[in-house]
Design an enzyme around this catalytic site. Structure first.
Site, PDB file in Angstrom:
ATOM      1  CG  HIS A  70      -1.895  -1.170   1.195  1.00  0.00           C
ATOM      2  ND1 HIS A  70      -2.674  -1.558   0.136  1.00  0.00           N
ATOM      3  CD2 HIS A  70      -2.097  -2.116   2.167  1.00  0.00           C
ATOM      4  CE1 HIS A  70      -3.332  -2.672   0.450  1.00  0.00           C
ATOM      5  NE2 HIS A  70      -2.986  -3.038   1.670  1.00  0.00           N
ATOM      6  CG  ASP A 124      -4.991  -6.341  -0.388  1.00  0.00           C
ATOM      7  OD1 ASP A 124      -4.919  -7.275   0.413  1.00  0.00           O
ATOM      8  OD2 ASP A 124      -5.097  -5.158  -0.012  1.00  0.00           O
TER       9      ASP A 124
END
Ligand code: ZN
Length: 461
Positions: free
Chosen positions: A276, A327
């Site tokens: 991220h 993810d």
């Protein structure tokens, strides 16, 4: 040995025609020649363009089974709205019902879909180690074995990232509820890592073992120091700065922002991947780029969870490297991840073509950066069509309507910004030819098992 012949391919020095690529028994590329003549025995399909297949550097495969279950406007979290933290509560509740068999079946579907999307390999950030309530399985690495079995069944390249998850929140808070399935103190984690080494030894030689301190929420600075010896080799992945609240909590606790703290205290280098890295100051962005750590961007999950937008232009200007991951697996699509990444930048900056230098193609820049960043983050010899690297390959359909009239870099722009999934026709991972004519060779069995598992799971939810 097997040999592919294609009309066109993307080689390290650019587009080439009449390319002959020889794959060795070890799954690596033995030879690549451009301007070659097709020979008897070469595998040839007309209208194909051959590309290196990137890695999907960040996945929690079990979350694929929740896709579509969390899109109702739910109750407000303590921050006052339906956000990441309410989603996480639902995810924990879902976990209470997952068996090792479920984990394997879901992972197999997820990995199969990744291959069909054009990914050759996956970084599985694996944290569901124990039974609900936190008691270990008789085999401490039971669920890791299930992930390994799913990788074997699908033929995807695996970088297994066992997660160290010790605390429930910043400041060494105890684990709560659903988090107990993740919990390892150092002693338990070190036993788990011994078992992981045995598992990886039984998998194909392109398999890589890394490790992942989950985040500064779940692994304290003290524990990071004590556990450092456990990750002296292989890739290291950590969630960092996904959420504003997480940044604020870490600042309050440690007096530094998460990325800032890691850069100052954790010997960050090219082995690291910050998943991220959404909320960074300009200084953190520049320093992270210079450290060699890969930014593990997950644009579709970050959109789905309302995380925020990565500082893409500044990071690339500082020569930072990113790769992409799916993810939460809310949707598995290589080209849509890259599209979402570029579009998020355009919406933020109110400009066009943000992530490519002047005169360069956005598609080519996004694709090649994801190749390099993915390979580095996976600790995998891949990312280009070059001798010695693993034969991670994707063949796309040059005759697809979305690519009509396009040439060279425009083909990547057409696929990423205008195309759909059926442009991907064939995929190889370390020479394993797992997707043929757009379909995984074991799709029927994997899909049937997934449907059975989901029917059982829904009765228990
Ligand atoms: Zn994640």
């Amino acid at each position: 040995m097997s040999t592919l012949f294609v009309d066109k391919a993307l080689l390290p020095d650019g587009w080439a025609r009449n390319v002959r690529l020889v794959m060795g028994q070890n799954g690596r590329i033995a030879d690549v020649s451009a301007g070659a003549e097709r020979q008897a025995g070469d595998e040839y399909q007309s209208s194909r363009i051959l590309l290196p297949a990137p890695a999907n550097l960040h996945s929690h495969s079990f979350q694929r089974a929740m896709a579509g279950m969390t899109e109702n406007h739910g109750p407000a979290s303590i921050a006052g709205s339906d956000d990441f933290w309410t989603w996480r509560t639902l995810m924990y509740a879902f976990l209470d019902h997952l068996t090792p068999g479920d984990i394997e079946a879901i992972a197999a579907l997820t990995f199969m879909e990744m291959l069909e999307a054009g990914f050759a390999t996956v970084g599985e950030f694996h944290y569901v180690h124990h039974q609900p309530g936190g008691v270990a399985y008789d085999n401490i690495a039971e669920t890791s074995e299930r992930i390994a079995a799913a990788a074997s069944q699908t033929g995807i390249g695996l970088t297994l990232l066992p997660v160290l998850y010790t605390y429930g929140a910043v400041n060494e808070q105890p684990l709560k509820g659903g988090q107990q399935r993740f919990g390892c103190d150092l002693e338990r984690f070190s036993k788990l890592m011994d078992a992981e080494r045995r598992i990886v030894a039984g998998l194909p030689e392109d398999t890589v073992l890394g490790m992942a301190p989950h985040s500064l929420r779940a692994v304290s600075p003290r524990l990071m120091r004590e556990a450092a010896g456990l990750w002296s080799s292989g890739p290291v992945h950590i969630h960092a700065a996904e959420q504003v609240r997480e940044v604020e909590d870490v600042v309050e606790w440690l007096g530094a922002r998460p990325v800032e703290w890691l850069l100052d205290n954790a010997d960050i280098d090219e082995r690291w991947c910050f998943i991220h890295a959404t909320h960074m100051t300009p200084d953190e962005t520049r320093r992270m780029a210079e450290s060699g750590a890969v930014a593990g961007l997950c644009p579709m999950t970050e959109s789905n969870l309302g995380d925020g937008i990565f500082e893409g232009e500044r990071f690339l200007a500082a020569k930072g490297l990113f790769g992409i991951g799916s993810d939460s697996n809310i949707r598995i699509s290589l080209h849509e991840e890259l599209r979402t990444l570029e579009y998020s930048q355009r919406l933020q900056d109110r400009r066009r073509v943000v992530l490519a230098d002047s005169g360069k193609s956005a598609g080519r820049t996004l694709y090649e950066t994801a190749l390099s960043g993915g390979a580095r983050a996976m600790g995998r010899d891949s990312g280009a069509l070059a001798p010695g690297l693993y034969a991670d390959l994707v063949a796309i359909d040059a005759s697809h309507l979305s690519l009509a009239g396009l040439k060279d870099d425009q083909v990547l722009d057409g696929w990423i910004f205008a195309g759909d999934q059926n442009i991907v026709r064939d995929v190889w991972s370390a020479g394993r030819h797992m997707v043929r004519a757009g379909r995984h060779i074991r799709r029927d069995a994997i899909e049937a098992r997934y449907r059975t598992v989901m029917a059982g799971l829904l009765q228990r939810l």
